[in-house]
Structures are given as structure tokens and as C-alpha cells.
Scaffold this motif. Sequence first.
Motif, mmCIF file in Angstrom:
data_model
loop_
_atom_site.group_PDB
_atom_site.id
_atom_site.type_symbol
_atom_site.label_atom_id
_atom_site.label_comp_id
_atom_site.label_asym_id
_atom_site.label_seq_id
_atom_site.Cartn_x
_atom_site.Cartn_y
_atom_site.Cartn_z
ATOM 1 N N GLU A 8 30.550 57.075 32.249
ATOM 2 C CA GLU A 8 31.385 55.890 32.441
ATOM 3 C C GLU A 8 30.574 54.869 33.216
ATOM 4 N N GLY A 10 30.764 50.910 34.823
ATOM 5 C CA GLY A 10 31.602 49.769 35.156
ATOM 6 C C GLY A 10 31.001 48.458 34.672
ATOM 7 N N SER A 11 31.599 47.363 35.103
ATOM 8 C CA SER A 11 31.139 46.044 34.679
ATOM 9 C C SER A 11 30.002 45.552 35.575
ATOM 10 N N HIS A 12 29.191 44.677 35.022
ATOM 11 C CA HIS A 12 28.093 44.022 35.741
ATOM 12 C C HIS A 12 27.088 45.027 36.315
ATOM 13 N N VAL A 13 26.705 46.002 35.498
ATOM 14 C CA VAL A 13 25.710 47.012 35.882
ATOM 15 C C VAL A 13 24.367 46.615 35.294
ATOM 16 N N SER A 49 31.167 49.382 39.364
ATOM 17 C CA SER A 49 30.848 47.999 38.999
ATOM 18 C C SER A 49 29.879 47.383 39.998
ATOM 19 N N ASN A 50 29.142 46.393 39.526
ATOM 20 C CA ASN A 50 28.181 45.664 40.346
ATOM 21 C C ASN A 50 27.139 46.615 40.937
ATOM 22 N N ASP A 67 30.983 51.334 43.741
ATOM 23 C CA ASP A 67 30.789 49.912 43.449
ATOM 24 C C ASP A 67 29.794 49.300 44.433
#
Length: 99
Positions: A8, A10-13, A49-50, A67
Motif C-alpha cells: 500500500e 499513500g499519496s505524494h510518495v 503519504s508524503n 506519513d
Amino acid sequence: MHGGGGIEIGSHVIMGANCYLIASNHQYRSRELPIMLQGDHRRGISIGSNVWLGGGVTVLDGVSIGDNVVVGAGTVIAEPVESNSVVFHSRALTQRGMF
């Protein structure tokens, strides 16, 4: 990526070149049986994320990364990483410590 146990992300990886995500691992319980016949375990990998994984980072099965994390180039992640962390492995320091 080897996603046998699931991955999995997250966003902005951001992942640098030559990163490895290995979401399973062979079991080794007996010298009598070939390793490939001893099965494997698949816990999966979770990356928040991030997150920035520098070049050559390896993330092993069962790891979760929170994160807002930065992982330095060449680091092997074998344990969970808390959110808002910077993690790195300095080979120069390790080599000096060996002498």
C-alpha cells in the motif's frame, strides 16, 4: 517491487532509483528441506503519504512507514518507521565502527 504480501502506497510518495519493496520472505526452518519448499510469509508493506525514499532504499516485508518520512539513500528498512521521522544508515560510520 515484489508484492506477494501486498503493498500500500499513500499519496505524494517519491522513490529514488533502484528502490526495492519486498513484501514477502522465505521461511527457513530446516537444513534437510530445500528453502523453496519451506514456504514463505507475507505480511505486506504499508507506506504513508508524503514519504521520500532515497535511491537504493530497501523496504522489507512487514514494514509500515508512517506519513511525512524521509529515508536516506541506501538504507534498509526492516522495522516500522514512525510518522514525521528521518531515517538513514551511514555506511561510513558503520565501517569506522568495525575497526
